[in-house]
Each structure stands twice: as structure tokens, then as C-alpha cells.
Design an enzyme around this catalytic site. Structure first.
Site, PDB file in Angstrom:
ATOM      1  N   HIS A 109     -11.566  16.098   9.874  1.00 32.85           N
ATOM      2  CA  HIS A 109     -12.922  16.150   9.574  1.00 32.85           C
ATOM      3  C   HIS A 109     -13.699  14.546   9.226  1.00 32.85           C
ATOM      4  O   HIS A 109     -12.932  13.741   8.533  1.00 32.85           O
ATOM      5  CB  HIS A 109     -13.462  16.918   8.140  1.00 32.85           C
ATOM      6  CG  HIS A 109     -13.190  18.484   8.735  1.00 32.85           C
ATOM      7  ND1 HIS A 109     -13.960  19.448   8.776  1.00 32.85           N
ATOM      8  CD2 HIS A 109     -12.054  19.130   8.863  1.00 32.85           C
ATOM      9  CE1 HIS A 109     -13.609  20.584   9.017  1.00 32.85           C
ATOM     10  NE2 HIS A 109     -12.383  20.448   9.119  1.00 32.85           N
ATOM     11  N   LYS A 154     -16.918  32.296   7.453  1.00 30.75           N
ATOM     12  CA  LYS A 154     -17.599  32.268   6.037  1.00 30.75           C
ATOM     13  C   LYS A 154     -17.940  33.862   5.971  1.00 30.75           C
ATOM     14  O   LYS A 154     -17.816  34.778   6.754  1.00 30.75           O
ATOM     15  CB  LYS A 154     -19.107  31.840   6.236  1.00 30.75           C
ATOM     16  CG  LYS A 154     -18.970  30.275   6.576  1.00 30.75           C
ATOM     17  CD  LYS A 154     -18.458  29.313   5.809  1.00 30.75           C
ATOM     18  CE  LYS A 154     -18.507  27.878   6.252  1.00 30.75           C
ATOM     19  NZ  LYS A 154     -18.091  27.187   4.967  1.00 30.75           N
ATOM     20  N   HIS A 161      -7.968  19.027   7.256  1.00 30.91           N
ATOM     21  CA  HIS A 161      -9.204  18.788   6.203  1.00 30.91           C
ATOM     22  C   HIS A 161      -9.197  17.921   5.227  1.00 30.91           C
ATOM     23  O   HIS A 161      -8.140  17.447   4.535  1.00 30.91           O
ATOM     24  CB  HIS A 161      -9.093  20.282   5.844  1.00 30.91           C
ATOM     25  CG  HIS A 161     -10.985  20.311   5.236  1.00 30.91           C
ATOM     26  ND1 HIS A 161     -11.438  19.870   4.029  1.00 30.91           N
ATOM     27  CD2 HIS A 161     -12.067  21.399   5.878  1.00 30.91           C
ATOM     28  CE1 HIS A 161     -12.435  20.016   4.016  1.00 30.91           C
ATOM     29  NE2 HIS A 161     -13.036  20.962   4.933  1.00 30.91           N
ATOM     30  N   ARG A 162     -10.143  17.316   4.963  1.00 29.49           N
ATOM     31  CA  ARG A 162     -10.237  16.033   4.021  1.00 29.49           C
ATOM     32  C   ARG A 162     -10.762  16.538   2.597  1.00 29.49           C
ATOM     33  O   ARG A 162     -11.404  15.652   1.832  1.00 29.49           O
ATOM     34  CB  ARG A 162     -11.216  14.844   4.639  1.00 29.49           C
ATOM     35  CG  ARG A 162     -12.651  15.221   4.918  1.00 29.49           C
ATOM     36  CD  ARG A 162     -13.226  13.960   5.641  1.00 29.49           C
ATOM     37  NE  ARG A 162     -14.652  14.322   5.766  1.00 29.49           N
ATOM     38  CZ  ARG A 162     -15.766  13.421   5.771  1.00 29.49           C
ATOM     39  NH1 ARG A 162     -15.361  12.168   5.688  1.00 29.49           N
ATOM     40  NH2 ARG A 162     -16.902  13.811   5.986  1.00 29.49           N
TER      41      ARG A 162
END
Length: 480
Positions: free
Chosen positions: A327, A175, A294-295
Site C-alpha cells: 500500500h 467490508k 499491508h503497511r
């Protein structure tokens, strides 16, 4: 000439519209081991009987159309049609029904999730006779699942590659997700891996933007991985997102990752598409790369309880298409996920054989035969105080991923990683000693704080942080 063709020739073609249930509602049908079975939550329009609604779903997702056609006589509808074979009311809901539909295996192309979904959910969801429609579950027969490669490697092979056993794996999403330069991004990766994490991760929307082109990110992350490995003696990885605007570009990025010698790449399987995902999974198996999935966009499809498609269906589809991680919600974090429902599709991802269990939302017994399993990833709004619950809920075969819960540490990225690793090791040790993680969670973390100032600082920062909202999608229960 087929029997049906003979019948047509004998009685003559009768044009017009007839009720779907006359052909597609067959309560006497006994399902075959080779059938793909579907459970749909059907909300009919006022005045539409549930049998007609269920039959309409079976028809419009297989061989049917709105009127009789001449060409019905050129094939055997009894062989190819979908059949609504059972309907039951939904507990606690009005005018909602579970319609069970059986599809003959010959309707589907081998090894193609794309074709399977195009048939089963591609058109029927816009049908006017239905107020709402949701695909709750699928039973994939071994005769069909064996036409798929599945995950590139699976849980055991991944553990062997990483040489890490007996605990969940730890990760961190870098992040801010957008805006960092490639060099600063690589620095954050290095600090987190050096602090004790197993993986760091590109966020789902990090592809190749003007502030950080993909090749620069790949190079700086590879440098960070090798430096952290040399200092810690542990195998490390970063999920390099290969998702791109074209399949060709996606494969170029995966090839670059392989040439750099990194262990894992990543794909956004819903926005990227199942065809692209399956191609990437095959490449990853052939070239020794793990594949993190990743979804992104899943909640557009699966969050509403009466319309769309449940995530357990998307999870099964991913296992067939191919991925080593996906995920799967957290139960305790900021993202949607009821405990028993989440554990239901976690088992569908990891286990070989899963029994029907409506208390966990599993409508069908699923036998994956020898298809490798997928590690569920818990990610989203979690921090060190959640570690006992996450360890107890997900067990060893999982990835626990802390983004803000690592990079938000008051002392920096590496201390944030240390705090998470210490908390995890403390929870695993407590569990192995027979302690109750659910009942003694606070005590276990406080005891570990005595030996880790990094963990103590993290506990102080996030001691009041909770995400206590009722999930939208919950198991059906009888209302008082």
C-alpha cells in the site's frame, strides 16, 4: 596492533566527555560506493550547534557513546564509525537541518533489515540533545542490497502468473472489515471477483478472531476464487492474511494457503515485524505464492514531518525484506499522500535505477541492480470518479483497490465490481487513444456510463464525495 591502539598506548587513555563533532563530524570525508548513506532531518535543542547534533546522530547510531571508553583502543574507530559528512539547513524551516551520515558496510548483518534499522534508528531517536529527528532517506548500496532476496516474484512474474497485461490490476477490501462470518465473507469475495475484479483482500486486522477463524475464511475464500475463475475465465485471487501472533503460526497459515492452491497471501509487515516478513517472503518464493503487504501502523512512524521515519525509507526496507505489493497511498483518496512525494517512493518501489531528485523527496540515487520491483497499491477512500486520475498517476504497474467504492454500490457487490472494471477499461482505452486523462476525466467516465448502467449508478452515488485536506507531510519549499 591497530594504528589507533598504538596511539592510545603512546599517549595514554584520557577519561572524560568530549564533543561528538571532534570524532564524528568529518566534512572532508568522501563517501564510498559501499557505504550506506542516510539523510536525517535534525532539530537540535537550543544551544546545540547543528554540527554537534549531526555528529551525535552519527555517533549514537554507530560506534559512539556518551563518554570515552578504554575499549576504543581495541578496535579501529576510523574503520567502523559513522560519519556526518555534510549538513544543510532545511528550506523554509527554522532550526532544522539535513544531516548526511555515511555508515561503513561492515556495521550491518547481511540480509537483515532488522539489524539495519536497529543500528540506524534503534536508539538515537531518544537522544536528549535533539528536539526531534527524522530519517528522510537511505542509500542502499548494491553490495548490501544483493545480500537480500527481495520480493518473492516481482512485477513481471506476477503478470505472467495472472496472464494480465496492459492495465492496472483491480482489487477490493471486503467490508465490514470485522464481524462477518466466514461463509458470508466468502460470498462477498465471490461476488466481487465474478463482477470483474482481479483480487479481493482481507483487511489488515482480519486474522483469526472468534467471529471468523482463519481456516474457515481460507476455505470459503478458496471456494469463491475457484467458482469465479470458472465463470469468468480469468485468474483470480484473494489476499489471505497470514499475519499471526507467532512466526510459526504465520507459516502454518501460509502453508495452508499453498495447499489450497490460491495464488497470493498477505502480511502486515510493520506490526508483524521485518524478521517475520523476510521469512514469509522466502517461503512465498520457494512455494510459488505472491505476497501482498499491508503497511498497518506506518502513520505512527512516518506522518509527522519533523520526527520519525519517512515512508520512502519503509518502502525501501520492504523491497529488501520482500513483498510483491505494498500500500502506497492514493494522492486523491482519504489517506495522506502528496502527489510528487508519492510518485517518488512509487518509483523507488518499481524501478531498477532512480536518480536523486529533491523535488520528489529523493535524497540519493538508488541502484537496485536486478532486485525485482514491487507493485504499489492505491487504496483508501477511492471510487469510480477517481479512476482517470489513478490511472494517470500510477500507470499500469499498480493495483487500484476499492473497498467501499465496490461494496457500497446501491445494487450490490457484483455491480460495484462491474462499475470499477468498466471505468478502468474506459480509462485505459482513452489513454491508449491519446486522450488526456487529467483534462478529460469527467467526460471519459460519463461516456462509459452510457454503456454501463452499473457505472452510471455508481457515479450518481459518489458524485459529491471528495477528501480535500492538505497533507501533513509535504515537500520542503521556501516560505514567503
Amino acid at each position: 596492533m591497530s594504528p589507533q591502539t598504538e596511539t592510545k598506548a603512546g599517549v595514554g587513555f584520557k577519561a572524560g566527555v568530549k564533543d561528538y563533532k571532534l570524532t564524528y563530524y568529518t566534512p572532508e570525508y568522501e563517501t564510498k560506493d559501499t557505504d550506506i548513506l542516510a539523510a536525517f532531518r535534525v532539530t537540535p535543542q537550543p544551544g546545540v550547534p547543528p554540527e554537534e547534533a549531526g555528529a551525535a546522530v552519527a555517533a549514537e547510531s554507530s560506534t559512539g557513546t556518551w563518554t570515552t571508553v578504554w575499549t576504543d583502543g581495541l578496535t579501529s574507530l576510523d574503520r567502523y564509525k559513522g560519519r556526518c559528512y555534510h549538513i544543510e539547513p532545511v528550506v523554509g524551516e527554522q532550526n532544522q537541518y539535513i544531516a548526511y551520515v555515511a555508515y561503513p558496510l561492515d556495521l550491518f548483518e547481511e540480509g537483515s533489515v532488522t539489524n539495519m534499522f536497529t543500528s540506524i534508528v534503534g536508539n538515537v531517536f531518544g537522544f536528549k540533545a535533539l528536539r526531534a529527528l527524522r530519517l528522510e532517506d537511505l542509500r542502499i548500496p548494491p553490495a548490501y542490497s544483493k545480500t537480500f532476496q527481495g520480493p518473492p516474484h516481482g512485477i513481471q512474474v506476477e503478470r505472467d502468473k495472472l496472464n494480465k497485461y496492459g492495465r492496472p490490476l483491480l482489487g477490493c477490501t471486503i467490508k465490514p472489515k470485522l464481524g462477518l462470518s466466514a461463509k458470508n465473507y466468502g460470498r462477498a469475495v465471490y461476488e466481487c471477483l465474478r463482477g470483474g475484479l482481479d483480487f479481493t483482500k482481507d483487511d489488515e486486522n482480519v486474522n483469526s478472531q472468534p467471529f471468523m477463524r482463519w481456516r474457515d475464511r481460507f476455505l470459503f475464500c478458496a471456494e469463491a476464487i475457484y467458482k469465479a475463475q470458472a465463470e469468468t475465465g480469468e485468474i483470480k485471487g484473494h489476499y489471505l492474511n497470514a499475519t499471526a501472533g507467532t512466526c510459526e503460526e504465520m507459516m502454518r497459515r501460509a502453508q495452508c494457503a499453498r495447499e489450497l492452491g490460491v495464488p497470493i497471501v498477505m502480511h502486515d509487515y510493520l506490526t508483524g515485524g521485518f524478521t517475520a516478513n523476510t521469512s514469509l517472503a522466502i517461503y512465498c518464493r520457494n512455494n510459488g505464492l505472491l505476497l501482498h503487504i499491508h503497511r498497518a501502523m506506518h502513520a505512527v512512524i512516518d506522518r509527522q514531518k519533523n520526527h520519525g521515519m519517512h515512508f520512502r525509507v519503509l518502502a525501501k526496507a520492504l523491497r529488501m525484506s520482500g513483498g510483491d505489493h505494498i500500500h502506497a497511498g492514493t494522492v486523491v483518496g482519504k489517506l495522506e499522500g502528496e502527489r510528487e512525494m508519492t510518485l517518488g517512493f512509487v518509483d523507488l518501489l518499481r524501478d531498477d535505477y532512480i536518480e536523486k531528485d529533491r523535488s520528489r523527496g529523493i535524497f540519493f540515487t538508488q541502484d537496485w541492480v536486478s532486485m525485482p520491483g514491487v507493485l504499489p497499491v492505491a487504496s483508501g477512500g477511492i471510487h469510480v470518479w477517481h479512476m482517470p486520475a489513478l490511472t494517470e498517476i500510477f500507470g499500469d504497474d499498480s493495483v487500484l483497490q476499492f473497498g467501499g467504492g465496490t461494496l457500497g454500490h446501491p445494487w450490490g457487490n457484483a455491480p460495484g465490481a462491474v462499475a470499477n472494471r468498466v471505468a478502468l477499461e474506459a480509462c485505459v482505452q482513452a489513454r491508449n487513444e491519446g486522450r488526456d486523462l487529467a483534462r478529460e476525466s469527467t467526460q471519459i467516465i460519463r461516456e462509459a456510463c452510457k454503456w454501463s448502467p452499473e457505472l452510471a449508478a455508481a457515479c450518481e452515488v459518489w458524485k459529491e464525495i471528495k477528501f480535500e485536506f492538505e497533507p501533513v507531510d509535504k515537500l520542503d519549499v521556501k516560505k514567503n
